[in-house]
Design an enzyme around this catalytic site. Structure first.
Site, PDB file in Angstrom:
ATOM      1  N   GLU A  54      37.073  32.730  40.758  1.00  0.00           N
ATOM      2  CA  GLU A  54      37.199  32.884  39.314  1.00  0.00           C
ATOM      3  C   GLU A  54      36.485  31.738  38.612  1.00  0.00           C
ATOM      4  O   GLU A  54      36.941  30.601  38.645  1.00  0.00           O
ATOM      5  CB  GLU A  54      38.680  32.876  38.916  1.00  0.00           C
ATOM      6  CG  GLU A  54      39.543  33.828  39.694  1.00  0.00           C
ATOM      7  CD  GLU A  54      41.001  33.365  39.738  1.00  0.00           C
ATOM      8  OE1 GLU A  54      41.567  33.039  38.693  1.00  0.00           O
ATOM      9  OE2 GLU A  54      41.564  33.309  40.843  1.00  0.00           O
TER      10      GLU A  54
ATOM     11  N   HIS B 211      39.042  38.435  37.629  1.00  0.00           N
ATOM     12  CA  HIS B 211      39.929  38.167  38.763  1.00  0.00           C
ATOM     13  C   HIS B 211      39.736  39.182  39.888  1.00  0.00           C
ATOM     14  O   HIS B 211      40.707  39.642  40.499  1.00  0.00           O
ATOM     15  CB  HIS B 211      41.383  38.171  38.276  1.00  0.00           C
ATOM     16  CG  HIS B 211      42.308  37.317  39.077  1.00  0.00           C
ATOM     17  ND1 HIS B 211      42.534  37.526  40.422  1.00  0.00           N
ATOM     18  CD2 HIS B 211      43.074  36.258  38.739  1.00  0.00           C
ATOM     19  CE1 HIS B 211      43.405  36.635  40.858  1.00  0.00           C
ATOM     20  NE2 HIS B 211      43.746  35.839  39.855  1.00  0.00           N
TER      21      HIS B 211
ATOM     22  N   HIS C 287      47.468  32.932  33.089  1.00  0.00           N
ATOM     23  CA  HIS C 287      46.551  34.035  32.772  1.00  0.00           C
ATOM     24  C   HIS C 287      46.875  34.720  31.439  1.00  0.00           C
ATOM     25  O   HIS C 287      46.873  35.953  31.334  1.00  0.00           O
ATOM     26  CB  HIS C 287      46.559  35.065  33.903  1.00  0.00           C
ATOM     27  CG  HIS C 287      45.995  34.550  35.206  1.00  0.00           C
ATOM     28  ND1 HIS C 287      45.086  33.516  35.273  1.00  0.00           N
ATOM     29  CD2 HIS C 287      46.209  34.928  36.505  1.00  0.00           C
ATOM     30  CE1 HIS C 287      44.759  33.293  36.544  1.00  0.00           C
ATOM     31  NE2 HIS C 287      45.436  34.116  37.309  1.00  0.00           N
TER      32      HIS C 287
END
Ligand code: GAL
Length: 394
Positions: free
Chosen positions: A359, A221, A147
């Site tokens: 996601e 997210h 991420h």
């Protein structure tokens, strides 16, 4: 609380309290009516540990959905949607303070970048050069960059401004990730718009441009629990994924490079399945993920907006469709959540699998996977994707 002057005359500048009874922050079960006056209201949320002011926007949609969003990481802190009786509940996981997000954040409600999901070993090669990223995660003891690295886009305070168009309200977020940020090449200028429509659609428009070739894979997210935040697990939610294939992973949760059919496996959500129904099946992929934490290749890879997922919870009737222009979706069912994570409700904690994320994105580790669609953005090109979360009840 500051009143926000919106560009459109259609949208009144009102404070939350003045919004015709659509919104009252009385927690689960408070009634929400349809036909609200759309509005955006801004007030301070807190400060980061390095002293930056964090603002909270409350978007009240004309259809009754209300969301509290902060400019720190573009995080959705609270999301109120009606159940089948019209009662509203906050259905997302988050924290009431900036420090909550800074100290123990499983990326709750966050914008994710520069690269959503994992890059194996924190390395990739681009145009003959190897780039090294921080390895901030190591499932199965195999390090990777997750991420966006140690400080991803979720940990930036973004520039923000309210939006309105017709009966829709929104927020525009912009930020610049400098050349070399977290090891990534090129200065990346990013714009993300959140829109809340009268039809209770939360639309996210992502855009980015760069001055050097770089991987880009932006996503959101948000964690959902349609029974309400801190109201148990999501194992009883029914999920549909418009995907006949998925990308199996190693124990490091990195795709092996194969793309396999889901038919006949616990990964087949082409028809609605309760998430818990097959989660304990004797299956190596489920063992690696500790449950579902995988990437599905969507049937729609046209780049046009199309359904990716649907989620339903039968006791509340809450229903959601996810539409996207992206070719893949990560379904993560909160396997790393524990009862050590505090809830927004005083005195309560979350639990293992207390929320799930859907996601939309390109598949993990794409910069190292020649057979996956490319995530490389080059100077002169514009990265543009759209995802919609369409809320309802039935
Ligand atoms: C998800 C990922 C999970 C976990 C989570 C954050 O996107 O698939 O493995 O890292 O983020 O806790």
């Amino acid at each position: 609380m500051k009143k926000v002057v919106l560009r459109s005359a259609v949208v009144a500048c009102v404070t939350v309290a003045a919004v015709t009874g659509c919104y009252s922050d009385k927690g689960a079960g408070a009634k929400m009516s349809n036909g609200c006056e759309p509005s955006v209201v801004v007030k301070p949320f807190g400060k980061t540990k390095d002293g930056q002011l964090v603002q909270q926007y409350t978007l009240t949609g004309a259809g009754g959905v209300v969301m509290d969003v902060i400019d720190y990481g573009g995080k959705v802190v609270r999301l109120y949607t009606p159940d089948r009786t019209g009662a509203k509940t906050d259905i997302t996981l988050g924290f009431n303070s900036v420090s909550g997000y800074e100290t123990q954040d499983p990326y709750f409600g966050s914008l994710i970048g520069r690269y959503g999901n994992r890059i194996a070993n924190g390395k990739f090669m681009l145009d003959g050069k190897t780039y090294t990223l921080p390895t901030n995660n190591s499932p199965g003891d195999l390090p990777c960059s997750l991420h966006g690295g140690n400080k991803g886009f979720d940990a930036y305070v973004w520039h923000s401004e309210p939006l309105s168009e017709g009966k829709s309200v929104g927020i525009k977020f912009t930020m610049t990730s400098p050349d070399g940020d977290q090891g990534y090449p090129g200065k990346l200028d990013v714009t993300v718009c959140y829109w809340l429509s009268p039809a209770n659609v939360w639309r996210i428009e992502y855009e980015a441009v760069t001055d050097k070739a770089t991987p880009v894979n932006l996503t959101q997210h948000l964690y959902f629990n349609f029974k309400g935040e801190a109201e148990g697990t999501i194992l009883d939610h029914e999920l549909t994924l418009f995907a006949d294939q998925m990308t199996p992973v190693t124990k490091g949760l990195i795709p092996t490079g194969k793309i396999v059919p889901v038919k006949g496996t616990p990964f087949d959500f082409t028809t609605p399945w309760q998430i818990g129904a097959r989660i304990n099946a004797d299956n190596e992929q489920l063992r690696f993920g500790g449950g579902y934490d995988h990437n599905w290749v969507l049937n729609n890879r046209s780049g046009k907006l199309a359904p990716a997922a649907a989620l339903y919870e039968k006791t509340t009737g809450r229903y959601m469709e996810v539409w996207t222009t992206e070719p893949a979706i990560q379904f993560y069912c909160g396997n790393f959540l524990t009862d050590k994570v505090p809830s927004k409700k005083p005195g309560r904690n979350l639990c293992h699998r207390g929320g799930l994320a859907l996601e939309t994105q390109h598949s993990p580790d794409s910069p190292n996977q020649p057979d996956f669609p490319s995530t490389i953005l080059r100077p002169g090109a514009v990265y543009k994707t759209v995802t919609e979360y369409r809320f309802g009840a039935k």
